[in-house]
Write an enzyme that holds these catalytic residues in place. Structure first.
Site, PDB file in Angstrom:
ATOM      1  N   ASP A   7       0.871  -1.182   0.000  1.00  0.00           N
ATOM      2  CA  ASP A   7       0.000   0.000   0.000  1.00  0.00           C
ATOM      3  C   ASP A   7       0.907   1.230   0.000  1.00  0.00           C
ATOM      4  OD1 ASP A   7       0.937   0.282   2.587  1.00  0.00           O
ATOM      5  OD2 ASP A   7      -1.039   0.317   3.541  1.00  0.00           O
ATOM      6  N   CYS A  64       3.219  -3.187   4.015  1.00  0.00           N
ATOM      7  CA  CYS A  64       2.359  -2.056   4.387  1.00  0.00           C
ATOM      8  C   CYS A  64       3.051  -1.360   5.544  1.00  0.00           C
ATOM      9  CB  CYS A  64       0.924  -2.489   4.685  1.00  0.00           C
ATOM     10  SG  CYS A  64       0.667  -3.496   6.141  1.00  0.00           S
ATOM     11  N   THR A  66       2.721  -1.508   8.830  1.00  0.00           N
ATOM     12  CA  THR A  66       3.125  -2.447   9.881  1.00  0.00           C
ATOM     13  C   THR A  66       3.429  -3.837   9.351  1.00  0.00           C
ATOM     14  OG1 THR A  66       0.833  -3.089  10.190  1.00  0.00           O
ATOM     15  CG2 THR A  66       1.656  -1.295  11.601  1.00  0.00           C
ATOM     16  N   HIS A  97      10.903 -23.961   8.235  1.00  0.00           N
ATOM     17  CA  HIS A  97       9.886 -24.726   8.983  1.00  0.00           C
ATOM     18  C   HIS A  97       8.495 -24.651   8.365  1.00  0.00           C
ATOM     19  CE1 HIS A  97      12.206 -24.779  13.090  1.00  0.00           C
ATOM     20  NE2 HIS A  97      13.014 -24.899  12.056  1.00  0.00           N
ATOM     21  N   HIS A 133       7.819 -31.098   9.546  1.00  0.00           N
ATOM     22  CA  HIS A 133       7.364 -29.778   9.077  1.00  0.00           C
ATOM     23  C   HIS A 133       6.332 -29.934   7.954  1.00  0.00           C
ATOM     24  CE1 HIS A 133       9.952 -27.761  11.776  1.00  0.00           C
ATOM     25  NE2 HIS A 133      11.079 -28.126  11.188  1.00  0.00           N
TER      26      HIS A 133
HETATM   27  C1  RB5 Z   1      -1.991   2.598   6.484  1.00  0.00           C
HETATM   28  O1  RB5 Z   1      -1.996   3.816   7.158  1.00  0.00           O
HETATM   29  C2  RB5 Z   1      -1.720   1.468   7.454  1.00  0.00           C
HETATM   30  O2  RB5 Z   1      -2.859   1.224   8.215  1.00  0.00           O
HETATM   31  C3  RB5 Z   1      -1.298   0.238   6.722  1.00  0.00           C
HETATM   32  O3  RB5 Z   1      -0.160   0.508   5.971  1.00  0.00           O
HETATM   33  C4  RB5 Z   1      -0.962  -0.978   7.558  1.00  0.00           C
HETATM   34  O4  RB5 Z   1      -0.064  -0.663   8.572  1.00  0.00           O
HETATM   35  C5  RB5 Z   1      -2.101  -1.770   8.041  1.00  0.00           C
HETATM   36  O5  RB5 Z   1      -1.951  -2.819   8.676  1.00  0.00           O
END
Ligand code: RB5
Length: 142
Positions: A7, A64, A66, A97, A133
């Site tokens: 994203d 993304c 996180t 694994h 595994h």
């Molecule tokens: C976008 O702001 C953020 O929510 C996205 O990149 C991600 O971290 C979602 O899990």
């Protein structure tokens, strides 16, 4: 073929990873996003996950902010084993694994240098092919 997607939160790191893949001579398909304009991570997580599940790509990388939302999305697609990694130990272990077929990264969590090392570890580590595994991976799909 490696599928890659992000994203807006992962866009800059995706650009750095694609440059790194080019330097390594690794072929990839970029499933977007193609700018830093705000967008929805499930659209890109699902696109790469489907490409891996249907065999268009043998592995994927998703990014993304996180790494959480995009990995949750990818893991909804049957046959996908997406692993969110913030360190090289986890990247090696999940290949060895879990035979993870998608690496997820959080661009707001790891720096570019570490992210590239995690990518290399993920791409360069084979599945162990260990019987226990294999059995456990089969149980994931139910
Ligand atoms: C976008 O702001 C953020 O929510 C996205 O990149 C991600 O971290 C979602 O899990």
């Amino acid at each position: 073929m490696l599928g890659i997607g992000s994203d807006h939160g992962g866009y800059a790191l995706k650009q750095a990873i694609m440059k790194h893949l080019e330097a390594r001579g690794i072929a990839y398909q970029d499933y977007g996003t193609y700018s830093e304009a705000s967008c929805d991570y499930p659209d890109y997580g699902r696109a790469v996950a489907l490409a891996v599940a249907n065999g268009a790509c043998d592995r994927g990388i998703l990014i993304c902010g996180t790494g959480i939302g995009i990995s949750i999305t990818a893991n909804k697609v049957p046959g996908v084993r997406a692993a969110l990694c913030g360190d090289c130990f986890s990247a090696e272990a999940t290949r060895s694994h879990n035979d993870a077929n998608i690496l997820a990264l959080g661009a707001r969590v790891v720096g570019e240098g570490l992210a590239l090392k995690i990518v290399d570890t993920f791409l360069d580590t084979p599945f162990s092919n260990d019987e226990r595994h294999i059995r456990r991976i089969q149980k994931i799909e139910g």
